[in-house]
Design an enzyme around this catalytic site. Structure first.
Site, short mmCIF file in Angstrom:
data_model
loop_
_atom_site.label_atom_id
_atom_site.label_comp_id
_atom_site.label_asym_id
_atom_site.label_seq_id
_atom_site.Cartn_x
_atom_site.Cartn_y
_atom_site.Cartn_z
N CYS A 10 0.80 -1.13 0.20
CA CYS A 10 0.04 -0.05 0.05
C CYS A 10 0.73 1.18 -0.03
O CYS A 10 1.60 1.49 -1.10
CB CYS A 10 -0.93 -0.12 1.19
N HIS B 232 -3.52 -4.73 0.77
CA HIS B 232 -2.95 -5.34 1.76
C HIS B 232 -2.95 -6.74 2.10
O HIS B 232 -3.84 -7.23 2.74
CB HIS B 232 -3.92 -4.34 2.89
N GLU C 250 -1.22 -8.27 4.16
CA GLU C 250 -0.98 -8.62 5.43
C GLU C 250 -2.09 -8.45 6.42
O GLU C 250 -2.33 -9.04 7.42
CB GLU C 250 0.07 -7.81 6.16
#
Length: 264
Positions: free
Chosen positions: A99, A189, A191
């Site tokens: 990001c 994202h 994660e």
């Protein structure tokens, strides 16, 4: 530039740059640790100093955050992050920019980032493969339409020279790209799972509702997709760990490295 071969023979160290509280390495960090990599999170937002160089580091991960990638006043550590990114790309030290981190990778190498004309992209969004993804070490086996958690008001609006576009979406053109031999930037994202997105939605709820957006709906979309998010992006994190190990093997074997990158 020839990469210094000072990586020790123990666990390979990964420098992780975190830009704000609540935006840590999440699932990606979990999978890298499971793969035996030593992730070292540096938090310059709370005064922790970033390394002056990547000597002795095996990889670089730059996480997301709410600051604009050019706002060096709000985040005075950003020039150092951009310098580390350029060092990594030139030395073929694997990079993963997430990001804001992907935006910093693009910006540091000569691309451009802009506020999204369509408004923020939030919640779960399906991604589409581009032809170059077929042979890519990270995304070669990524399924078409894979869901990705999104949370961004800015976006990469022009890739750096010679960057390779890998993934796209209906409302955001540059969802993933590769720069140089082993640096990847993603706009989404990989994660983030439900807990992280719920925290961001709580913080941004007033702003979202003022724009007619539904924070609860964004969180629900991630919650529903979480099993697939874990499977898809966990596998990508595993693949990046494999790239790190291969890069270190090449460095230890004395592979000559040369390269040039565009300036900031």
């Amino acid at each position: 530039m020839t990469r210094a071969t000072t990586v020790d023979t123990g666990r390979l160290r990964i420098l992780v740059v975190e830009h704000e509280d609540g935006a840590g390495p999440g699932l990606v960090g979990e999978r890298l640790r499971a793969a035996g990599l030593d992730t070292r999170v540096h938090r310059p937002w709370r005064g922790e100093e970033l390394p002056g160089s990547l000597d002795g580091w095996s990889g670089l991960i730059v996480l997301g955050g709410s600051v604009n990638c050019e706002d060096d006043t709000a985040a005075p550590w950003l020039p150092r992050v951009r310098a580390l990114i350029r060092e990594a790309v030139e030395a073929r030290i694997p990079v993963l920019g997430i990001c804001l981190g992907g935006q910093l990778l693009a910006h540091a190498l000569g691309g451009r980032v802009a506020v999204r004309a369509l408004g923020p992209e939030l919640g779960t969004v399906p991604l589409r493969r581009l032809p170059a993804a077929d042979d890519d070490p990270l995304f070669g086996t990524l399924p078409e339409g894979a869901p990705a958690a999104q949370w961004h008001w800015d976006e990469i609006d022009r890739l750096p020279p010679a960057a390779v576009p890998l993934l796209t979406g209906d409302d955001c053109r540059h969802q993933a790209f590769r720069a140089g031999a082993c640096a990847w930037g993603v706009q989404f994202h990989p994660e983030a799972l439900t807990g992280t997105i719920a925290g961001w939605a709580a913080a941004d709820a007033p702003r979202m509702r003022a724009d007619g957006l539904d924070p609860d709906g964004a969180v629900a979309s991630v919650r529903e997709a979480e099993p697939r998010l874990r499977a898809v992006w966990g596998a990508v994190a595993d693949a990046w760990a494999g790239v790190v190990r291969a890069a270190v093997r090449d460095a230890r074997a004395g592979v000559a490295v040369a390269g040039g990158i565009a300036g900031e």
